[in-house]
Design a protein around this motif. Structure first.
Motif, PDB file in Angstrom:
ATOM      1  N   SER A 568      36.378  40.498  45.279  1.00 11.35           N
ATOM      2  CA  SER A 568      37.099  39.279  44.922  1.00 11.35           C
ATOM      3  C   SER A 568      36.573  38.777  43.594  1.00 11.35           C
ATOM      4  O   SER A 568      35.411  39.024  43.238  1.00 11.35           O
ATOM      5  CB  SER A 568      36.913  38.190  45.990  1.00 11.35           C
ATOM      6  OG  SER A 568      37.539  38.533  47.194  1.00 11.35           O
ATOM      7  N   GLY A 569      37.424  38.042  42.873  1.00 13.13           N
ATOM      8  CA  GLY A 569      36.996  37.488  41.597  1.00 13.13           C
ATOM      9  C   GLY A 569      38.048  36.566  41.028  1.00 13.13           C
ATOM     10  O   GLY A 569      39.132  36.392  41.604  1.00 13.13           O
ATOM     11  N   TRP A 570      37.708  35.965  39.918  1.00 13.38           N
ATOM     12  CA  TRP A 570      38.699  35.188  39.192  1.00 13.38           C
ATOM     13  C   TRP A 570      39.690  36.132  38.536  1.00 13.38           C
ATOM     14  O   TRP A 570      39.447  37.334  38.434  1.00 13.38           O
ATOM     15  CB  TRP A 570      38.009  34.273  38.171  1.00 13.38           C
ATOM     16  CG  TRP A 570      37.085  33.305  38.831  1.00 13.38           C
ATOM     17  CD1 TRP A 570      35.723  33.369  38.891  1.00 13.38           C
ATOM     18  CD2 TRP A 570      37.465  32.157  39.594  1.00 13.38           C
ATOM     19  NE1 TRP A 570      35.224  32.321  39.637  1.00 13.38           N
ATOM     20  CE2 TRP A 570      36.274  31.559  40.079  1.00 13.38           C
ATOM     21  CE3 TRP A 570      38.686  31.559  39.908  1.00 13.38           C
ATOM     22  CZ2 TRP A 570      36.277  30.406  40.858  1.00 13.38           C
ATOM     23  CZ3 TRP A 570      38.689  30.403  40.676  1.00 13.38           C
ATOM     24  CH2 TRP A 570      37.493  29.851  41.143  1.00 13.38           C
ATOM     25  N   GLU A 571      40.803  35.620  38.087  1.00 12.04           N
ATOM     26  CA  GLU A 571      41.916  36.456  37.643  1.00 12.04           C
ATOM     27  C   GLU A 571      41.531  37.507  36.613  1.00 12.04           C
ATOM     28  O   GLU A 571      42.110  38.599  36.554  1.00 12.04           O
ATOM     29  CB  GLU A 571      43.013  35.574  37.060  1.00 12.04           C
ATOM     30  CG  GLU A 571      42.587  34.807  35.826  1.00 12.04           C
ATOM     31  CD  GLU A 571      43.124  33.392  35.793  1.00 12.04           C
ATOM     32  OE1 GLU A 571      43.351  32.900  34.701  1.00 12.04           O
ATOM     33  OE2 GLU A 571      43.298  32.777  36.856  1.00 12.04           O
ATOM     34  N   GLU A 572      40.516  37.188  35.776  1.00 15.18           N
ATOM     35  CA  GLU A 572      40.179  38.103  34.686  1.00 15.18           C
ATOM     36  C   GLU A 572      39.744  39.478  35.167  1.00 15.18           C
ATOM     37  O   GLU A 572      39.811  40.446  34.398  1.00 15.18           O
ATOM     38  CB  GLU A 572      39.077  37.493  33.801  1.00 15.18           C
ATOM     39  CG  GLU A 572      39.539  36.324  32.950  1.00 15.18           C
ATOM     40  CD  GLU A 572      39.277  34.971  33.572  1.00 15.18           C
ATOM     41  OE1 GLU A 572      39.045  34.011  32.831  1.00 15.18           O
ATOM     42  OE2 GLU A 572      39.312  34.872  34.824  1.00 15.18           O
ATOM     43  N   ILE A 573      39.271  39.599  36.420  1.00 17.39           N
ATOM     44  CA  ILE A 573      38.841  40.923  36.876  1.00 17.39           C
ATOM     45  C   ILE A 573      40.017  41.898  36.935  1.00 17.39           C
ATOM     46  O   ILE A 573      39.815  43.113  36.931  1.00 17.39           O
ATOM     47  CB  ILE A 573      38.140  40.869  38.252  1.00 17.39           C
ATOM     48  CG1 ILE A 573      39.117  40.545  39.392  1.00 17.39           C
ATOM     49  CG2 ILE A 573      36.972  39.911  38.238  1.00 17.39           C
ATOM     50  CD1 ILE A 573      38.528  40.722  40.780  1.00 17.39           C
ATOM     51  N   GLY A 574      41.233  41.360  37.000  1.00 18.91           N
ATOM     52  CA  GLY A 574      42.411  42.214  37.073  1.00 18.91           C
ATOM     53  C   GLY A 574      43.276  42.169  35.829  1.00 18.91           C
ATOM     54  O   GLY A 574      44.452  42.550  35.885  1.00 18.91           O
ATOM     55  N   LEU A 575      42.711  41.691  34.706  1.00 20.43           N
ATOM     56  CA  LEU A 575      43.491  41.580  33.472  1.00 20.43           C
ATOM     57  C   LEU A 575      42.909  42.456  32.369  1.00 20.43           C
ATOM     58  O   LEU A 575      41.712  42.740  32.353  1.00 20.43           O
ATOM     59  CB  LEU A 575      43.512  40.135  32.985  1.00 20.43           C
ATOM     60  CG  LEU A 575      44.226  39.105  33.858  1.00 20.43           C
ATOM     61  CD1 LEU A 575      44.060  37.702  33.266  1.00 20.43           C
ATOM     62  CD2 LEU A 575      45.712  39.441  34.002  1.00 20.43           C
ATOM     63  N   LYS A 593      45.173  47.895  39.963  1.00 23.57           N
ATOM     64  CA  LYS A 593      46.172  47.191  40.769  1.00 23.57           C
ATOM     65  C   LYS A 593      46.272  47.702  42.211  1.00 23.57           C
ATOM     66  O   LYS A 593      46.675  46.965  43.089  1.00 23.57           O
ATOM     67  CB  LYS A 593      47.543  47.260  40.094  1.00 23.57           C
ATOM     68  CG  LYS A 593      48.182  48.648  40.084  1.00 23.57           C
ATOM     69  CD  LYS A 593      49.584  48.582  39.502  1.00 23.57           C
ATOM     70  CE  LYS A 593      50.293  49.929  39.614  1.00 23.57           C
ATOM     71  NZ  LYS A 593      51.667  49.865  39.091  1.00 23.57           N
ATOM     72  N   GLY A 594      45.877  48.957  42.460  1.00 21.50           N
ATOM     73  CA  GLY A 594      45.974  49.478  43.817  1.00 21.50           C
ATOM     74  C   GLY A 594      44.660  49.517  44.551  1.00 21.50           C
ATOM     75  O   GLY A 594      44.531  50.215  45.574  1.00 21.50           O
ATOM     76  N   LYS A 595      43.668  48.779  44.093  1.00 18.16           N
ATOM     77  CA  LYS A 595      42.316  48.892  44.644  1.00 18.16           C
ATOM     78  C   LYS A 595      41.894  47.677  45.464  1.00 18.16           C
ATOM     79  O   LYS A 595      40.705  47.417  45.634  1.00 18.16           O
ATOM     80  CB  LYS A 595      41.322  49.148  43.507  1.00 18.16           C
ATOM     81  CG  LYS A 595      41.560  50.498  42.823  1.00 18.16           C
ATOM     82  CD  LYS A 595      40.429  50.890  41.906  1.00 18.16           C
ATOM     83  CE  LYS A 595      40.646  52.296  41.346  1.00 18.16           C
ATOM     84  NZ  LYS A 595      39.534  52.722  40.474  1.00 18.16           N
ATOM     85  N   ASN A 596      42.863  46.913  45.966  1.00 21.00           N
ATOM     86  CA  ASN A 596      42.589  45.792  46.862  1.00 21.00           C
ATOM     87  C   ASN A 596      41.717  44.726  46.213  1.00 21.00           C
ATOM     88  O   ASN A 596      40.871  44.103  46.856  1.00 21.00           O
ATOM     89  CB  ASN A 596      41.938  46.281  48.169  1.00 21.00           C
ATOM     90  CG  ASN A 596      42.013  45.227  49.276  1.00 21.00           C
ATOM     91  OD1 ASN A 596      42.960  44.446  49.349  1.00 21.00           O
ATOM     92  ND2 ASN A 596      41.013  45.210  50.140  1.00 21.00           N
ATOM     93  N   PHE A 597      41.922  44.519  44.911  1.00 17.49           N
ATOM     94  CA  PHE A 597      41.246  43.397  44.250  1.00 17.49           C
ATOM     95  C   PHE A 597      41.919  42.105  44.701  1.00 17.49           C
ATOM     96  O   PHE A 597      43.139  41.986  44.660  1.00 17.49           O
ATOM     97  CB  PHE A 597      41.384  43.504  42.730  1.00 17.49           C
ATOM     98  CG  PHE A 597      40.408  44.444  42.071  1.00 17.49           C
ATOM     99  CD1 PHE A 597      39.864  45.516  42.749  1.00 17.49           C
ATOM    100  CD2 PHE A 597      40.048  44.257  40.750  1.00 17.49           C
ATOM    101  CE1 PHE A 597      38.982  46.392  42.138  1.00 17.49           C
ATOM    102  CE2 PHE A 597      39.171  45.116  40.111  1.00 17.49           C
ATOM    103  CZ  PHE A 597      38.630  46.186  40.803  1.00 17.49           C
ATOM    104  N   HIS A 598      41.117  41.136  45.106  1.00 22.29           N
ATOM    105  CA  HIS A 598      41.641  39.807  45.442  1.00 22.29           C
ATOM    106  C   HIS A 598      41.272  38.860  44.312  1.00 22.29           C
ATOM    107  O   HIS A 598      40.088  38.716  43.971  1.00 22.29           O
ATOM    108  CB  HIS A 598      41.051  39.313  46.763  1.00 22.29           C
ATOM    109  CG  HIS A 598      41.585  40.035  47.960  1.00 22.29           C
ATOM    110  ND1 HIS A 598      42.097  39.383  49.061  1.00 22.29           N
ATOM    111  CD2 HIS A 598      41.689  41.358  48.249  1.00 22.29           C
ATOM    112  CE1 HIS A 598      42.495  40.264  49.963  1.00 22.29           C
ATOM    113  NE2 HIS A 598      42.255  41.480  49.489  1.00 22.29           N
ATOM    114  N   VAL A 599      42.279  38.218  43.727  1.00 23.89           N
ATOM    115  CA  VAL A 599      42.039  37.385  42.556  1.00 23.89           C
ATOM    116  C   VAL A 599      42.427  35.938  42.825  1.00 23.89           C
ATOM    117  O   VAL A 599      43.492  35.658  43.375  1.00 23.89           O
ATOM    118  CB  VAL A 599      42.799  37.919  41.317  1.00 23.89           C
ATOM    119  CG1 VAL A 599      42.197  39.238  40.857  1.00 23.89           C
ATOM    120  CG2 VAL A 599      44.279  38.093  41.590  1.00 23.89           C
TER     121      VAL A 599
END
Length: 851
Positions: A568-575, A593-599
């Motif tokens: 899990s993380g703030w949005e930047e982990i997925g940007l 995007k397919g690695k179950n990141f929760h943002v």
């Protein structure tokens, strides 16, 4: 004889030393006698968005303040600079929000009773005193290791109208849509259940009525009995068998994981659920059926209204984020907040445990994290504790900036939360916002190097000792980012994660994820780091900051996955940042995007209004954490007297309530300046949520950042009642007004729902919270008032609360007249709102001019 002589000599020495010290103290200026006054004189200086203010130093002591030989430290954001060319002081920046002023040759000795005015210029406009310098302390040049607090700064409210501060008439207009609903017509369960019917057949509860439970729900039954014990002074008996009048907790197959049914009839109360969580939420609904007044003193019996409820939450992730890193809150306060969260069916505590200003959790084997990173005070080298921040002051032992949870504390918190079906998600903020960790590991490095253990010293180091990179974070730090190229960084993270997991295991608490931060890493980091250059030389695919970002979170994700956790993380982990139409823009990172990141997506401003939807549409699991509607640390209103920040706007009780999770752009009403907007125009061309994206919205979260929260009372003021809007929106079914296509019908439906909500809060839930879990210091609203046809009309946001007024210029008190209708008296009318327990809000003044 020799011993007697030595004793006499020692006594003489002590007497002479004490006399010399007393003489020195008598002749030296006492910093507590330095009075500081601050006044904004022009909030739009030179017709620009900048502020001119006057800081006045007054000597209230008996000896002069010298013309030199001292430094006055303070905290301020933004920067301040003297405006005069030959100013009596100069102002310098230390780091973060810590600054200091020193006297120049123009500063003259300040005699007793004398004052020195200093004109200071800063950028931006002042809406409230969140931009006021504070936390002043004096350091003498002859001993720069010690700081001495001055008298608290006195701030004068500006009297110039450069800001359109909210007026009593504005509040009156906002409140006009609210209808006073009789309490007997209000829904008695909160948050609003999916299905609710009243039967008119109440159940009379006494301490002699047993709680009969299936074995699966023994813990839930015990907590319910505890609560009835506070009502009656005696805890009801719990049994697993029994006939006759009783409260019954029954396991029923086939219901959802948090669903329950509640039936209250004259002979029994039945709570049915498939899981302990469902049974627990049934008991919480039962608790809200108890009249609030019953909590004020022990009762012999209470009448519970006859109801039939079938209920389940809208979202599975209903979160409150508690920041204890900027300013610390005690274990007892955390437990109290957990009690309140549980009552309103919030099931996630996102625990922000570290940041630039503090590390709050004991990690066995890394004592410096709390011994150094868990304290703030005046320091020259930060070897023993961090520098002051956010006005925390010079004394590391007397500040809200210092404190931590021991391992035993944290395990207790975890057990307490788990009993109440609340998951605790620990946040270990990295790689930015990590200064407390970095400085702690620097202290560890220095200690072990001194002990002659260089390899052990480097084991958990978080910065490249040869790094010459230059950067400045949003919060003005130049040394707060972990170096992602160091193997020791990952050794540190593994150690911290493993110790945290051991605490969860010992507590018997569930853990599926650790929040690893990822917020606000500034430009300039890692650019001149030999360790980073070596990593890039060995990995040609890593070419810059954003590749390093992917490298870091890829490794962190692998580390968590190996421990059966998701990231899990703030949005930047997925940007990631790409070029579009000649501009650098942030887009969802296709690699993750397919690695179950929760943002947790907070940014819905400044062109990123649709970011949460874009990330959900791209496949990320999204927790809506929109700053404009859910950041509880934002000030309630644009009023100078209201505490809180306002960088993302103003957040009153209605903002969380009117948030539409699956179409939040539809119902945005104002911009960050509180000016009305047309959503159709402002959000034209923005990406909307797809059906696939909708499946990726996992829940809602309201954060309470603590930069300005130094006491439990301030925490509760900012938290409540706003958090109850989040509780309603996260649990209750999608309201009809949110999907109504006809604008007029939608507005009418909204006003009706809003009226019901504030009536429930004003007449049931806030009176309950006056006593629940020891009582909460929630905010009392200010009265709305307007002069019409020679009479003063007033109203209140929370029906059930009382407006009192005066006409003689005094402040209204508990014995002042109650407002029941238009006031015809002329002159200055002061109004104040009182809660049912007699606490009051701010005074509002209107002038009814003589006709």
């Amino acid at each position: 004889m020799k011993k007697t002589l030595v004793g006499l000599l020692c006594a003489l020495f002590v007497l002479l030393y004490a006399n010399a010290f007393a003489q020195e103290s008598k002749n030296q200026f006492d910093p507590k006698k330095l009075q500081l006054n601050y006044e904004v004189t022009d909030g739009k200086y030179q017709d620009k968005p900048q502020t001119l203010a006057v800081l006045t130093l007054t000597n209230n002591g008996n000896v002069p303040l010298p013309a030199s030989g001292w430094t006055l430290y303070f905290h301020s954001f933004p920067a301040l600079k003297p405006i005069a060319e030959n100013a009596p002081v100069k102002v310098e920046h230390v780091n973060g929000d810590l600054r200091y002023l020193v006297p120049t040759d123009a500063f003259k000795e300040l005699a007793p009773g004398a004052s020195q005015r200093i004109e200071l210029l800063s950028g931006g406009q002042v809406v409230n005193d969140s931009r006021t310098p504070h936390g002043f302390y004096l350091v003498w040049d002859n001993d720069k290791s010690k700081g001495y607090a001055t008298a608290p700064i006195s701030v004068k409210k500006p009297d110039q109208p450069w800001v359109d501060w909210v007026q009593a008439k504005d509040i009156y207009a906002q409140n006009k849509v609210i209808t006073d609903i009789p309490e007997e017509k209000l829904t008695k369960v909160f948050p609003t259940p999916a299905v609710y019917h009243e039967t008119g057949q109440p159940f009379t509860m006494t301490a002699t009525v047993p709680i009969v439970t299936d074995a699966a729900f023994l813990r839930e039954a015990d907590l319910l009995a505890d609560h009835f014990g506070t009502v009656f002074g005696k805890k009801p008996v719990i049994s697993m068998l029994g006939t006759g009048k009783a409260i019954r907790l029954q396991q029923k197959k086939g219901m959802g994981p948090e669903a329950y049914e509640l039936q209250v009839s004259p002979q029994e109360v039945v709570i049915a659920a498939s899981t302990p969580a469902g049974a627990f939420y049934g008991t919480q609904s039962l608790k809200t059926l108890i009249p609030a007044a019953a909590l004020a003193k022990n009762q012999t019996s209470v009448s519970l209204p006859g109801v039939r409820v079938s209920d389940a939450p809208r979202f599975g992730h209903r979160a409150f984020m508690m920041d204890v890193s900027r300013n610390f809150q005690s274990k007892e306060q955390v437990l109290k907040v957990l009690d309140m969260m549980a009552l309103y069916k919030l099931n996630v505590l996102h625990f922000h445990l570290n940041d630039d200003e503090g590390w709050r959790l004991e990690i066995p084997g890394l004592p410096e994290l709390t011994e150094v990173g868990g304290k703030r005070g005046h320091t020259l080298d930060e070897k023993n504790h961090l520098q002051p921040s956010l006005g925390s002051g010079p004394d590391a032992n007397k500040t809200s900036g210092s404190g931590h949870y021991t391992k035993a504390d944290y395990i207790e918190i975890l057990k307490y939360a788990t009993e109440r079906h609340i998951k605790v998600i620990p946040e270990i903020e990295t790689p930015g916002h990590a200064r407390a960790a970095i400085k702690s590991m620097d202290a560890r490095y220095a200690r072990l190097m001194q002990e002659g253990k260089p390899e052990e010293a480097k084991r958990y180091l978080l910065r490249d000792l040869e790094d010459q990179s230059v950067y400045r974070s949003v919060q003005n730090w130049n040394d707060n980012v972990i170096n992602v190229a160091l193997p020791s960084t990952y050794t540190f993270l593994e150690k911290v994660v493993d110790e945290i997991l051991a605490m969860y295991q010992e507590a018997g608490a569930p853990i599926q994820t650790i929040h690893m931060g990822g917020d606000e890493v500034p430009n300039g980091v890692w650019e001149k780091s030999p360790a980073v250059n070596a990593l890039m030389a060995a990995n040609p695919t890593i070419k810059g900051k954003y590749d390093l970002w992917d490298y870091y979170f890829g490794k962190v994700n692998d580390m968590l996955n190996a421990r059966k956790l998701y990231l899990s993380g703030w949005e930047e982990i997925g940007l990631t940042r790409v070029e579009q139409n000649g501009k650098k823009v942030y887009v969802p990172n296709q690699d993750f995007k397919g690695k179950n990141f929760h943002v947790d997506v907070w940014n819905n401003l400044w062109g990123a209004e649709d970011l949460a939807y874009r990330m959900a549409n791209a496949g990320y699991k999204v927790v809506l954490t929109n700053a404009s509607n859910l950041y509880l640390d934002l000030t309630y209103q644009k009023a100078y007297e209201e505490p809180g920040l306002y960088w993302a706007g103003y957040l009153d009780l209605d903002k969380p309530f009117y948030f539409i999770p699956f179409d939040y752009m539809k119902n945005q009403k104002v911009d960050t300046n509180n000016d009305p907007i047309n959503p159709a125009v402002v959000y034209k061309g923005k990406e909307r949520l797809t059906a696939f994206g909708r499946s990726n919205i996992v829940g809602l979260q309201a954060p309470l950042w603590s930069e300005m929260i130094k006491t439990p009372e301030r925490l509760e003021y900012m938290l409540l009642p706003k958090l109850l809007g989040l509780a309603e929106r996260a649990w209750a079914p999608d309201p009809a007004w949110a999907t109504e296509p006809n604008a007029a019908k939608g507005e009418a439906a909204y006003n009706q729902a809003w009226s019901a909500f504030v009536n429930v809060l004003g007449k049931r839930e806030l009176p309950r919270l006056s006593h629940y879990a020891g009582g909460f210091q929630y905010r009392i609203p200010t009265a709305g008032a307007v002069v019409e046809n020679g009479r003063v009309l007033a109203n209140v946001q929370l029906p059930g609360f009382t407006i009192r007024y005066t006409t003689d210029g005094t402040e209204p008190g508990e014995k002042s007249p109650v407002y029941t209708g238009p006031i015809s008296d002329k002159g200055e009318i002061k109004l104040k709102v009182f809660s049912p327990t007699g606490r009051s809000g701010r005074v509002v003044t209107v002038v009814n001019k003589a006709s």
